[in-house]
Scaffold this motif. Structure first.
Motif, PDB file in Angstrom:
ATOM      1  N   VAL A  31       0.922  -1.181   0.000  1.00  0.00           N
ATOM      2  CA  VAL A  31      -0.038  -0.027   0.120  1.00  0.00           C
ATOM      3  C   VAL A  31       0.861   1.128   0.046  1.00  0.00           C
ATOM      4  O   VAL A  31       0.484   2.258  -0.794  1.00  0.00           O
ATOM      5  CB  VAL A  31      -0.977  -0.092   1.277  1.00  0.00           C
ATOM      6  CG1 VAL A  31      -1.556   1.128   1.379  1.00  0.00           C
ATOM      7  CG2 VAL A  31      -2.016  -1.030   0.880  1.00  0.00           C
ATOM      8  N   LYS A  32       1.918   1.047   0.556  1.00  0.00           N
ATOM      9  CA  LYS A  32       2.570   2.368   1.091  1.00  0.00           C
ATOM     10  C   LYS A  32       3.568   2.591  -0.591  1.00  0.00           C
ATOM     11  O   LYS A  32       3.639   3.795  -0.929  1.00  0.00           O
ATOM     12  CB  LYS A  32       3.651   2.156   2.055  1.00  0.00           C
ATOM     13  CG  LYS A  32       4.687   3.166   2.430  1.00  0.00           C
ATOM     14  CD  LYS A  32       4.132   4.238   3.163  1.00  0.00           C
ATOM     15  CE  LYS A  32       5.322   5.278   3.402  1.00  0.00           C
ATOM     16  NZ  LYS A  32       4.819   6.502   3.944  1.00  0.00           N
ATOM     17  N   LEU A  33       4.077   1.760  -0.893  1.00  0.00           N
ATOM     18  CA  LEU A  33       4.842   1.817  -2.053  1.00  0.00           C
ATOM     19  C   LEU A  33       4.132   2.043  -3.666  1.00  0.00           C
ATOM     20  O   LEU A  33       4.486   2.701  -4.296  1.00  0.00           O
ATOM     21  CB  LEU A  33       5.936   0.499  -2.352  1.00  0.00           C
ATOM     22  CG  LEU A  33       6.945   0.448  -0.977  1.00  0.00           C
ATOM     23  CD1 LEU A  33       7.638  -0.730  -1.287  1.00  0.00           C
ATOM     24  CD2 LEU A  33       7.800   1.514  -1.054  1.00  0.00           C
ATOM     25  N   ARG A  34       3.103   1.265  -3.696  1.00  0.00           N
ATOM     26  CA  ARG A  34       2.370   1.113  -4.744  1.00  0.00           C
ATOM     27  C   ARG A  34       1.448   2.330  -5.009  1.00  0.00           C
ATOM     28  O   ARG A  34       1.342   2.844  -6.113  1.00  0.00           O
ATOM     29  CB  ARG A  34       1.540  -0.195  -4.970  1.00  0.00           C
ATOM     30  CG  ARG A  34       0.913  -0.540  -6.473  1.00  0.00           C
ATOM     31  CD  ARG A  34       2.135  -1.050  -7.241  1.00  0.00           C
ATOM     32  NE  ARG A  34       1.528  -1.203  -8.566  1.00  0.00           N
ATOM     33  CZ  ARG A  34       1.219  -2.357  -9.004  1.00  0.00           C
ATOM     34  NH1 ARG A  34       1.571  -3.376  -8.653  1.00  0.00           N
ATOM     35  NH2 ARG A  34       0.881  -2.473 -10.491  1.00  0.00           N
ATOM     36  N   PHE A  35       0.594   2.700  -3.942  1.00  0.00           N
ATOM     37  CA  PHE A  35      -0.438   3.595  -3.829  1.00  0.00           C
ATOM     38  C   PHE A  35      -0.044   4.842  -3.281  1.00  0.00           C
ATOM     39  O   PHE A  35      -0.654   5.737  -3.253  1.00  0.00           O
ATOM     40  CB  PHE A  35      -1.611   2.990  -3.352  1.00  0.00           C
ATOM     41  CG  PHE A  35      -2.216   1.726  -4.013  1.00  0.00           C
ATOM     42  CD1 PHE A  35      -2.520   1.742  -5.411  1.00  0.00           C
ATOM     43  CD2 PHE A  35      -2.102   0.460  -3.243  1.00  0.00           C
ATOM     44  CE1 PHE A  35      -2.998   0.766  -6.026  1.00  0.00           C
ATOM     45  CE2 PHE A  35      -2.684  -0.634  -4.168  1.00  0.00           C
ATOM     46  CZ  PHE A  35      -3.239  -0.536  -5.383  1.00  0.00           C
TER      47      PHE A  35
END
Length: 60
Positions: A31-35
């Motif tokens: 969630v942190k890296l992709r979105f």
């Protein structure tokens, strides 16, 4: 827990295939890296779909 979804202010659905073998930490980093979102937001639900559309995993 997911029977009453009225307590969530935001619900995000990750489209496409997500490897559900990942644990909570793996999905939180996803969630942190992709979105570019904070996975620790209060009252937020993230939903992930596996290869088969019959399985989902939620991160609260």
């Amino acid at each position: 827990m997911l029977n009453d979804t009225t307590s969530f202010k935001k619900v995000y659905i990750a489209t496409g295939y997500t490897d559900l073998r990942q644990g909570i930490d793996g999905l939180a980093s996803f969630v942190k890296l992709r979105f570019n979102l904070d996975s620790f937001d209060k009252d937020t639900l993230f939903l992930f779909c596996g290869r088969k559309a019959t399985k989902i995993k939620g991160l609260v």
